[in-house]
Design a protein around this motif. Sequence first.
Motif, PDB file in Angstrom:
ATOM      1  N   ALA A 284      22.386  21.181  -7.588  1.00  0.00           N
ATOM      2  CA  ALA A 284      22.242  23.184  -7.147  1.00  0.00           C
ATOM      3  C   ALA A 284      21.065  23.506  -6.934  1.00  0.00           C
ATOM      4  O   ALA A 284      20.724  24.479  -6.452  1.00  0.00           O
ATOM      5  N   ALA A 285      19.600  22.931  -7.780  1.00  0.00           N
ATOM      6  CA  ALA A 285      18.223  23.202  -7.639  1.00  0.00           C
ATOM      7  C   ALA A 285      17.940  23.246  -6.238  1.00  0.00           C
ATOM      8  O   ALA A 285      17.520  23.524  -5.375  1.00  0.00           O
ATOM      9  N   SER A 286      18.109  21.753  -5.744  1.00  0.00           N
ATOM     10  CA  SER A 286      17.496  21.131  -4.564  1.00  0.00           C
ATOM     11  C   SER A 286      18.421  22.349  -3.691  1.00  0.00           C
ATOM     12  O   SER A 286      18.153  22.511  -2.493  1.00  0.00           O
ATOM     13  N   ALA A 287      19.463  22.480  -3.632  1.00  0.00           N
ATOM     14  CA  ALA A 287      20.833  23.786  -2.775  1.00  0.00           C
ATOM     15  C   ALA A 287      19.910  24.507  -2.489  1.00  0.00           C
ATOM     16  O   ALA A 287      19.175  25.342  -1.478  1.00  0.00           O
ATOM     17  N   HIS A 288      19.593  25.176  -3.598  1.00  0.00           N
ATOM     18  CA  HIS A 288      18.378  26.366  -3.906  1.00  0.00           C
ATOM     19  C   HIS A 288      17.138  26.547  -3.348  1.00  0.00           C
ATOM     20  O   HIS A 288      16.776  27.767  -2.540  1.00  0.00           O
ATOM     21  N   ARG A 289      16.368  25.458  -2.931  1.00  0.00           N
ATOM     22  CA  ARG A 289      15.487  25.023  -2.811  1.00  0.00           C
ATOM     23  C   ARG A 289      15.393  25.356  -1.510  1.00  0.00           C
ATOM     24  O   ARG A 289      14.504  25.708  -0.562  1.00  0.00           O
ATOM     25  N   ALA A 290      16.893  24.321  -0.891  1.00  0.00           N
ATOM     26  CA  ALA A 290      16.746  24.383   1.124  1.00  0.00           C
ATOM     27  C   ALA A 290      16.936  26.243   1.562  1.00  0.00           C
ATOM     28  O   ALA A 290      16.601  26.011   2.208  1.00  0.00           O
ATOM     29  N   VAL A 291      17.174  26.401   0.784  1.00  0.00           N
ATOM     30  CA  VAL A 291      18.522  27.986   1.045  1.00  0.00           C
ATOM     31  C   VAL A 291      16.887  28.544   1.208  1.00  0.00           C
ATOM     32  O   VAL A 291      16.868  29.663   2.487  1.00  0.00           O
ATOM     33  N   GLU A 292      16.072  28.418  -0.115  1.00  0.00           N
ATOM     34  CA  GLU A 292      14.888  29.772   0.198  1.00  0.00           C
ATOM     35  C   GLU A 292      13.814  29.138   1.216  1.00  0.00           C
ATOM     36  O   GLU A 292      12.799  29.719   0.841  1.00  0.00           O
ATOM     37  N   THR A 293      13.664  27.996   1.345  1.00  0.00           N
ATOM     38  CA  THR A 293      12.757  27.876   2.889  1.00  0.00           C
ATOM     39  C   THR A 293      13.020  28.769   3.629  1.00  0.00           C
ATOM     40  O   THR A 293      12.278  28.974   4.619  1.00  0.00           O
ATOM     41  N   GLY A 294      14.318  29.879   3.803  1.00  0.00           N
ATOM     42  CA  GLY A 294      14.512  30.270   4.916  1.00  0.00           C
ATOM     43  C   GLY A 294      14.939  29.345   5.943  1.00  0.00           C
ATOM     44  O   GLY A 294      14.784  30.451   7.198  1.00  0.00           O
ATOM     45  N   HIS A 295      15.135  28.447   6.537  1.00  0.00           N
ATOM     46  CA  HIS A 295      14.840  27.500   7.871  1.00  0.00           C
ATOM     47  C   HIS A 295      16.235  26.602   7.577  1.00  0.00           C
ATOM     48  O   HIS A 295      16.312  25.839   8.233  1.00  0.00           O
ATOM     49  N   VAL A 296      17.618  26.833   7.213  1.00  0.00           N
ATOM     50  CA  VAL A 296      18.595  26.800   6.988  1.00  0.00           C
ATOM     51  C   VAL A 296      19.407  26.344   8.296  1.00  0.00           C
ATOM     52  O   VAL A 296      19.295  28.227   8.763  1.00  0.00           O
ATOM     53  N   ARG A 297      19.801  25.540   9.104  1.00  0.00           N
ATOM     54  CA  ARG A 297      20.710  25.676  10.153  1.00  0.00           C
ATOM     55  C   ARG A 297      22.130  25.990  10.053  1.00  0.00           C
ATOM     56  O   ARG A 297      22.337  24.937   9.230  1.00  0.00           O
ATOM     57  N   GLY A 298      22.747  26.920   9.640  1.00  0.00           N
ATOM     58  CA  GLY A 298      23.906  26.987   9.303  1.00  0.00           C
ATOM     59  C   GLY A 298      23.991  27.784   7.638  1.00  0.00           C
ATOM     60  O   GLY A 298      23.537  28.522   7.535  1.00  0.00           O
ATOM     61  N   LYS A 299      24.869  26.414   7.101  1.00  0.00           N
ATOM     62  CA  LYS A 299      24.989  26.889   4.866  1.00  0.00           C
ATOM     63  C   LYS A 299      24.185  25.478   4.808  1.00  0.00           C
ATOM     64  O   LYS A 299      24.572  24.302   4.914  1.00  0.00           O
ATOM     65  N   VAL A 300      24.665  25.738   3.476  1.00  0.00           N
ATOM     66  CA  VAL A 300      23.899  25.242   2.456  1.00  0.00           C
ATOM     67  C   VAL A 300      25.175  25.239   1.690  1.00  0.00           C
ATOM     68  O   VAL A 300      25.499  26.203   0.840  1.00  0.00           O
ATOM     69  N   ILE A 301      25.736  23.614   1.079  1.00  0.00           N
ATOM     70  CA  ILE A 301      27.536  23.135   0.194  1.00  0.00           C
ATOM     71  C   ILE A 301      27.104  22.437  -0.923  1.00  0.00           C
ATOM     72  O   ILE A 301      26.002  22.070  -0.574  1.00  0.00           O
ATOM     73  N   LEU A 302      27.441  23.331  -1.840  1.00  0.00           N
ATOM     74  CA  LEU A 302      28.126  22.454  -2.968  1.00  0.00           C
ATOM     75  C   LEU A 302      29.269  21.802  -3.185  1.00  0.00           C
ATOM     76  O   LEU A 302      30.157  22.321  -2.759  1.00  0.00           O
TER      77      LEU A 302
END
Length: 305
Positions: A284-302
Amino acid sequence: MPTAIGFSRFGAPEVLHPLQIETPCPGPGQALVRVRAAGVNPVDCKIRRGDFTGAEPEHFPQRLGNEFAGTVVAMGPDTPAESAIAVGTDVLGSTAAQAYAESLVVDTEGLAVKPPSVPWEMAGGLPAAGQTARTALSRLEVGAGDVVLVHAAAGGVGTLAVQLAGELGAQVIGTASEANHDYLRRLGAAPVRYGPGLTERVRALAPEGVDAALDLVGGEAVITSLALVRDRYRIGTTVDQGAVAEHGVQRVGGRSHAALQEVVDLAAADRLTLPVRTFPLGDAASAHRAVETGHVRGKVILTVY
């Protein structure tokens, strides 16, 4: 014992860690769901950082996750025989701060049946983004012939808002980085680069004016919308409470089972797309890092397999 992801202090993504929890027991009107996918949203990162802390003392550990997809493995007592939700039903829905987990208990009235054609990963990201986008468009009274400006159109809510507005017969202009312009065109939106000069670029695309605007980022997006939309009650923000108080725009979004079902039906008919980037529950930590970039296309999913 099932595993959940939580944190015992506020901080960077590294504070997220596994928690061993008791298997929850469903009560009347509830279902125990074995989670297969859970959406990660920007609000999860804000909670983890402590952005919403107040005067009251905080209690730890805290958990996260407001949307999920999974399979019902037990039902609470007094379940109506005619209920569409039963043991073995694949479902999706929203909850409050508990979806990052292998299992959870939820009220059945907030669940929708997952169509077989919708992948688990997509289903796990539909409830929050889908309900937010659909209820926002409803509050802004978006309909056929409208020109709608969607700020941050390539993210999860933006991706669905663009498509749902198109389903309503609106013309959509979406702001995004240039790397996402072809993506927005595929969704049916006219892309425009954000940053200085945005107002003029939007006016060039909509010389007769913009009827409504949906802000998903705050700040300058609201100021731009005020310059373009005549009726500020048709400007909505999901994030900028200050703009609501200062400028009289609407705070939009929220949950509606009817909105969720509409989104699910469109997805089942292959009329909605939602790109996902997946991480295992334990990362989940890596998922949060991805979201916090502000450049996700669509969604981040666990994913929970």
